[in-house]
Design a protein around this motif. Sequence first.
Motif, short mmCIF file in Angstrom:
data_model
loop_
_atom_site.label_atom_id
_atom_site.label_comp_id
_atom_site.label_asym_id
_atom_site.label_seq_id
_atom_site.Cartn_x
_atom_site.Cartn_y
_atom_site.Cartn_z
N TYR A 193 40.74 51.77 32.03
CA TYR A 193 40.77 52.62 33.22
C TYR A 193 42.02 52.27 34.00
O TYR A 193 42.32 51.09 34.22
N LEU A 247 44.81 53.30 37.39
CA LEU A 247 45.07 53.98 38.65
C LEU A 247 46.53 53.79 39.02
O LEU A 247 47.09 52.71 38.82
N GLY A 292 48.62 54.63 42.56
CA GLY A 292 48.43 55.15 43.90
C GLY A 292 49.56 54.78 44.83
O GLY A 292 50.22 53.75 44.66
N THR A 349 50.11 50.15 40.65
CA THR A 349 49.69 50.56 39.31
C THR A 349 48.69 49.53 38.81
O THR A 349 48.99 48.33 38.77
N GLU A 350 47.50 49.99 38.44
CA GLU A 350 46.43 49.09 38.03
C GLU A 350 45.90 49.49 36.66
O GLU A 350 45.77 50.67 36.37
N GLU A 384 36.16 51.30 34.60
CA GLU A 384 36.07 51.78 35.98
C GLU A 384 35.11 50.90 36.78
O GLU A 384 35.33 50.63 37.96
N HIS A 417 36.85 47.91 38.14
CA HIS A 417 37.64 48.26 39.33
C HIS A 417 36.75 48.36 40.56
O HIS A 417 37.05 47.79 41.61
N ARG A 424 47.38 59.84 44.39
CA ARG A 424 46.53 58.92 43.62
C ARG A 424 46.22 59.61 42.29
O ARG A 424 45.79 60.77 42.28
N VAL A 437 44.32 58.97 38.42
CA VAL A 437 43.53 58.18 37.48
C VAL A 437 44.13 58.38 36.11
O VAL A 437 44.42 59.51 35.71
N THR A 438 44.33 57.27 35.38
CA THR A 438 44.91 57.35 34.05
C THR A 438 43.99 56.71 33.02
O THR A 438 43.04 56.01 33.37
#
Length: 96
Positions: A2, A4, A6, A50-51, A56, A59, A85, A87-88
């Motif tokens: 998962y 992110l 943002g 970047t995370e 998920e 997180h 934001r 989601v990747t």
Amino acid sequence: MYGLIGQLRTTEAGRSEVVAALLEGARDMPGNVAYLVAEDAEDPAAVWVTEVWESEAAHRASLDLPSVRAAIARARPHLTGMGMRVVTRPVASLDA
């Protein structure tokens, strides 16, 4: 996995404090694969995060960690809002 990406909007004077708070709060987060904090090269009032997480759920759980809550509290006075934001779904990583 998962992911992110943002953007945080900051005061220009407070951007370095936000970066420091995020980096300090990101230590030892179970399930975190990668956490990158970057200053926007063209906007002195923006920070990108970047995370990459194992899931998920990992997180979401991180948001309850005392270190993350303290980082949010430390950064909050310097934040003016949230930017984009996304989601990747990370599929691969190449080590530099």
